[in-house]
Write a protein that holds these residues in place. Structure first.
Motif, PDB file in Angstrom:
ATOM      1  N   THR A   1       0.552  -1.185  -0.424  1.00  0.00           N
ATOM      2  CA  THR A   1       0.121  -0.197   0.131  1.00  0.00           C
ATOM      3  C   THR A   1       1.191   0.981  -0.230  1.00  0.00           C
ATOM      4  OG1 THR A   1      -1.326  -1.179   1.648  1.00  0.00           O
ATOM      5  CG2 THR A   1      -1.664   0.801   1.322  1.00  0.00           C
ATOM      6  N   TRP A   2       1.908   0.902   1.064  1.00  0.00           N
ATOM      7  CA  TRP A   2       3.180   2.378   0.849  1.00  0.00           C
ATOM      8  C   TRP A   2       3.430   2.532  -0.103  1.00  0.00           C
ATOM      9  CZ3 TRP A   2       3.117   6.362   3.078  1.00  0.00           C
ATOM     10  CH2 TRP A   2       2.315   6.468   4.882  1.00  0.00           C
ATOM     11  N   LEU A   3       3.676   1.446  -0.839  1.00  0.00           N
ATOM     12  CA  LEU A   3       4.909   1.832  -2.238  1.00  0.00           C
ATOM     13  C   LEU A   3       3.561   1.856  -3.294  1.00  0.00           C
ATOM     14  CD1 LEU A   3       7.441   1.134  -3.964  1.00  0.00           C
ATOM     15  CD2 LEU A   3       6.181  -1.148  -5.224  1.00  0.00           C
ATOM     16  N   SER A   4       1.954   1.884  -4.016  1.00  0.00           N
ATOM     17  CA  SER A   4       1.146   2.889  -4.403  1.00  0.00           C
ATOM     18  C   SER A   4       1.293   4.394  -3.836  1.00  0.00           C
ATOM     19  CB  SER A   4       0.521   1.933  -5.130  1.00  0.00           C
ATOM     20  OG  SER A   4      -0.841   1.702  -3.839  1.00  0.00           O
ATOM     21  N   LYS A   5       1.486   4.217  -2.578  1.00  0.00           N
ATOM     22  CA  LYS A   5       1.091   6.197  -2.043  1.00  0.00           C
ATOM     23  C   LYS A   5       2.028   6.715  -2.599  1.00  0.00           C
ATOM     24  CE  LYS A   5      -0.828   5.150   2.588  1.00  0.00           C
ATOM     25  NZ  LYS A   5      -0.961   5.493   3.688  1.00  0.00           N
ATOM     26  N   ILE A   6       3.364   6.066  -2.207  1.00  0.00           N
ATOM     27  CA  ILE A   6       4.254   6.792  -2.919  1.00  0.00           C
ATOM     28  C   ILE A   6       4.520   6.847  -5.197  1.00  0.00           C
ATOM     29  CG2 ILE A   6       7.605   6.141  -2.618  1.00  0.00           C
ATOM     30  CD1 ILE A   6       7.168   4.449  -0.784  1.00  0.00           C
TER      31      ILE A   6
ATOM     32  N   PHE B   1       9.440   6.433 -10.854  1.00  0.00           N
ATOM     33  CA  PHE B   1       9.820   5.102 -11.255  1.00  0.00           C
ATOM     34  C   PHE B   1       7.682   4.532 -11.429  1.00  0.00           C
ATOM     35  CE2 PHE B   1       7.931   5.721  -6.711  1.00  0.00           C
ATOM     36  CZ  PHE B   1       7.512   4.474  -6.211  1.00  0.00           C
ATOM     37  N   GLY B   2       8.071   2.882 -11.652  1.00  0.00           N
ATOM     38  CA  GLY B   2       6.905   2.859 -12.587  1.00  0.00           C
ATOM     39  C   GLY B   2       6.325   1.601 -11.248  1.00  0.00           C
ATOM     40  N   GLU B   3       6.249  -0.198 -12.528  1.00  0.00           N
ATOM     41  CA  GLU B   3       6.137  -1.178 -11.948  1.00  0.00           C
ATOM     42  C   GLU B   3       7.986  -1.362 -11.005  1.00  0.00           C
ATOM     43  OE1 GLU B   3       3.977  -5.020 -10.455  1.00  0.00           O
ATOM     44  OE2 GLU B   3       3.540  -3.216 -10.972  1.00  0.00           O
ATOM     45  N   THR B   4       7.987  -2.350  -9.739  1.00  0.00           N
ATOM     46  CA  THR B   4       9.132  -2.181  -8.875  1.00  0.00           C
ATOM     47  C   THR B   4       9.465  -3.923  -8.539  1.00  0.00           C
ATOM     48  OG1 THR B   4       8.116  -2.269  -6.588  1.00  0.00           O
ATOM     49  CG2 THR B   4       8.848   0.196  -7.419  1.00  0.00           C
ATOM     50  N   ASN B   5      10.028  -4.570  -8.552  1.00  0.00           N
ATOM     51  CA  ASN B   5      10.281  -5.392  -8.889  1.00  0.00           C
ATOM     52  C   ASN B   5       9.916  -5.920  -7.570  1.00  0.00           C
ATOM     53  OD1 ASN B   5      12.356  -8.054  -8.433  1.00  0.00           O
ATOM     54  ND2 ASN B   5      13.230  -7.355  -9.596  1.00  0.00           N
TER      55      ASN B   5
ATOM     56  N   ASP C   1      17.692  -2.290  -9.757  1.00  0.00           N
ATOM     57  CA  ASP C   1      17.638  -1.252 -10.621  1.00  0.00           C
ATOM     58  C   ASP C   1      17.591  -0.126  -9.600  1.00  0.00           C
ATOM     59  OD1 ASP C   1      16.904   0.458 -13.372  1.00  0.00           O
ATOM     60  OD2 ASP C   1      17.032   1.567 -11.667  1.00  0.00           O
ATOM     61  N   VAL C   2      19.008   0.483  -8.832  1.00  0.00           N
ATOM     62  CA  VAL C   2      18.732   1.658  -7.928  1.00  0.00           C
ATOM     63  C   VAL C   2      17.434   2.784  -7.846  1.00  0.00           C
ATOM     64  CG1 VAL C   2      20.040   3.086  -6.611  1.00  0.00           C
ATOM     65  CG2 VAL C   2      21.120   1.056  -7.922  1.00  0.00           C
ATOM     66  N   VAL C   3      17.151   3.249  -8.700  1.00  0.00           N
ATOM     67  CA  VAL C   3      15.947   4.512  -8.423  1.00  0.00           C
ATOM     68  C   VAL C   3      15.104   3.682  -9.017  1.00  0.00           C
ATOM     69  CG1 VAL C   3      15.449   7.130  -9.533  1.00  0.00           C
ATOM     70  CG2 VAL C   3      18.006   5.618  -9.251  1.00  0.00           C
ATOM     71  N   ARG C   4      14.541   3.213 -10.140  1.00  0.00           N
ATOM     72  CA  ARG C   4      13.957   2.366  -9.985  1.00  0.00           C
ATOM     73  C   ARG C   4      12.760   1.088  -9.445  1.00  0.00           C
ATOM     74  NH1 ARG C   4      15.995   2.942 -15.081  1.00  0.00           N
ATOM     75  NH2 ARG C   4      15.812   5.187 -16.422  1.00  0.00           N
TER      76      ARG C   4
END
Ligand code: ATP
Ligand code: PRP
Ligand code: NIO
Ligand code: MG
Length: 560
Positions: free
Chosen positions: A260-265, A275-279, A305-308
């Protein structure tokens, strides 16, 4: 302290001194020629003659103008417990020529270092070429046997301590320095020694658990790429619950909270589109690590990928932990442009702090590793970076920039007769006589010069002008009026002299001494590029004597 099996050796004034850290350090850990010489001394009836040897090095390492002295405690542990076992005597009997008389082995069986005296500069001191680090006195056959182990125990110890000090100098006082070298060190002893001496040289902690246990050095570590890539998907996490930090509530699905936090960010105003879909397997690894260590969560963010991926995934898990009252520790970067990536990470953390109102998030610790050395640290400083902690392995512990310090052990006196070793190369001519040495401090409280004198010369006095001469270059000399005089050699093993023995300080005290000594040096001696050489000198009397002896010993050539 632990008593060694061989009874009285190791005992001094009722206190026992442990044996060397490495059990391979025995009287046999020496070069064979020390035994053949010992036999020849014995055969000639010379073995009891009183000899004085100086241990010193000729040139500072790493193109620098200073060295840090280390390895003394191990030398004292060695001589405190110096005694041959029957097995060792048998082995020597088998390997030395059969013409060696039995009585020699009886003699070896009886020897220890009780009538050897060792004077040394305190461990952790800043030291300079030619000035004795150790002065060892005793029966020539015994002291000769100590040459190789002493040089061995001091050479790498001083080299790697100096290397660590140089890394600390470039990194600056405020950075955390972690020694990560065990896997790349020259064998187990290299690894243990590196951890101990890098700590003395100013590192804060090591990843080496055995060194932590042996020496009480703080242990630190992160996790590896294997941990991250071992996860395939968040479904692997079975127990997803996490108790809040104060124990008042339980989050039943910490995995979903992180998601949930990932999509909030991702959809927050300042970060949208970055960034889009992270690993997701990386997110699973981070979540799992957070569940294992909610109070010490950190993440290696460069697997995919560090930034994405790495940074957003880390922030999502850190924010989920924050909901439950935990504070994440930080990230590690192990590839790529460390200046750029650390700054990107810092910006990201600051944005999160502002956007989601999490105080302190912007100050998250960023650790960098990957083939770091003095040059890369210097380059990072010049570019500007946001790294808080450096993990350094290969270049540090292998002393990649210089393989050895070139410590030597030279006879300077026998039966009260000064001896000299001549060489075509002036820098290799030894400085004869049983000597004293002093560090003279100037008005600005910097050390100005080290001076060696004959043992019976009056010491330099505060406020009194003294002539300091270059030992070999006639034209180089200077008057010095010291504001402070420090005698360098202290008694660490008094033998039968009745002198008081210096207590061996703790590792922490040695480290503090090292840091203080480095800080008090004049900055131009310390800089990396073209540092000013520190002056090493002899008294006028010793200068005259060296040159008298030189002429006396050097045969006069004849031209035809
Ligand atoms: N900004 C920088 N300035 C100078 N040197 C740097 C900088 N960032 C990283 N380095 C150094 O550059 C070298 C990069 O090495 P290398 O190309 O082998 O690693 P990488 O490609 O980043 O990582 P990997 O191959 O492990 O994915 C390392 O020695 C690293 O310490
Ligand atoms: O780079 P050093 O100064 O020696 O520091 C130690 C290195 O050891 C670890 O990885 P390892 O080198 O084993 O693997 P990796 O570089 O392929 O990640 C760590 O990630 C560092 O890169
Ligand atoms: O703890 C770490 O991150 C670590 C330890 C050893 C080598 N490389 C990294
Ligand atoms: Mg590596």
């Amino acid at each position: 302290m632990e008593a060694k099996a061989n009874g009285l050796n190791g005992e001094y004034s009722g206190r026992l001194i442990d044996g060397p850290t490495n059990p391979m350090v025995t009287p046999l850990l020496t070069d064979q020629y020390q035994f053949t010489m010992a036999y020849a001394y014995w055969k000639a009836g010379k073995h009891q003659e009183r000899a004085v040897f100086d241990l010193y090095f000729r040139k500072n390492p790493f193109r620098g103008e200073y060295t840090v002295f280390a390895g003394l405690e191990e030398c004292i542990r060695f001589i405190a417990n110096f005694k041959f076992t029957e097995e060792e005597i048998d082995f020597l009997r088998q390997t030395l020529p059969s013409s060696c008389e039995d009585r020699f082995f009886d003699y070896l069986r009886g020897i220890d270092c009780s009538d050897v005296e060792v004077y040394a500069v305190p461990e952790g001191s800043v030291v300079f070429p030619k000035v004795p680090l150790l002065r060892v006195e005793g029966p020539i056959a015994v002291v000769q046997l100590l040459e190789t182990p002493f040089v061995n125990l001091i050479n790498y110890a001083s080299l790697v301590t100096t290397n660590a000090a140089r890394h600390r100098f470039v990194a600056g006082k405020s950075k955390i320095l972690l020694e990560f070298g065990l896997r790349r060190a020259q064998g187990p002893d290299g690894g243990i020694g590196a951890s101990k001496y890098c700590y003395i040289g100013g590192f804060d902690a090591t990843s080496n658990v055995a060194a932590g246990r042996l020496f009480g050095i703080p242990l630190r570590g992160t996790h590896s790429h294997a941990f991250v890539s071992s996860f395939m998907s968040p479904d692997e996490i079975i127990d997803k619950s996490l108790l809040s930090s104060d124990g008042s509530s339980t989050c039943e699905d910490f995995v979903s909270l992180a998601q949930t936090w990932l999509s909030k960010i991702q959809w927050s105003n300042p970060l949208r589109g970055i960034f889009g879909e992270t690993n997701q397997s990386e997110l699973a690894a981070f979540t799992s690590y957070a569940l294992a260590f909610p109070n010490h969560f950190l993440a290696l963010v460069d697997t995919y990928d560090v930034v994405r991926s790495g940074i957003p995934n880390f922030c999502a898990v850190a924010l989920a932990l924050n909901d439950l009252g935990y504070k994440a520790a930080g990230i590690r970067l192990d590839s790529g442009d460390l200046a750029y990536l650390s700054s990107e990470a810092r910006k990201f953390f600051r944005t999160i702090e502002k956007e989601f109102g999490v105080p302190g998030f912007g100050k998250m610790i960023i650790t960098a590793s990957n083939d770091l050395n003095e040059e890369t640290l210097d380059a990072l400083n010049k570019q500007g970076h946001d790294v808080d902690a450096f993990g350094i392995g290969t270049y540090l512990v292998t002393c990649y920039a210089q393989a050895a310090l070139g410590v030597v052990f030279k006879l300077v006196e026998i039966n009260n007769q000064p001896r000299i070793k001549l060489s075509e190369d002036v820098s290799k001519v030894s400085i004869p006589c049983k000597k004293r040495s002093y560090r003279l401090y100037g008005r600005e409280s910097y050390p100005l010069v080290d001076i060696m004198t004959g043992e019976n010369e009056p010491p330099p006095k505060v406020g009194e002008r003294i002539l300091c001469r270059h030992p070999f270059n006639e034209s180089k000399r200077a008057y010095v009026v010291p504001q402070r005089v420090e005698e360098l050699l202290k008694c660490y093993w008094p033998g039968t002299s009745g002198k008081e023995r210096e207590i061996l300080p703790s590792l922490k005290d040695i480290r503090e001494r090292c840091i203080k000594q480095l800080e008090q040096m004049r900055p131009d001696h310390m800089r990396r590029l073209n540092p000013t050489p520190y002056k090493v000198s002899v008294s006028a009397k010793l200068y005259d004597f060296i040159h008298f002896l030189w002429l006396n010993e050097a045969p006069v050539g004849e031209l035809q």
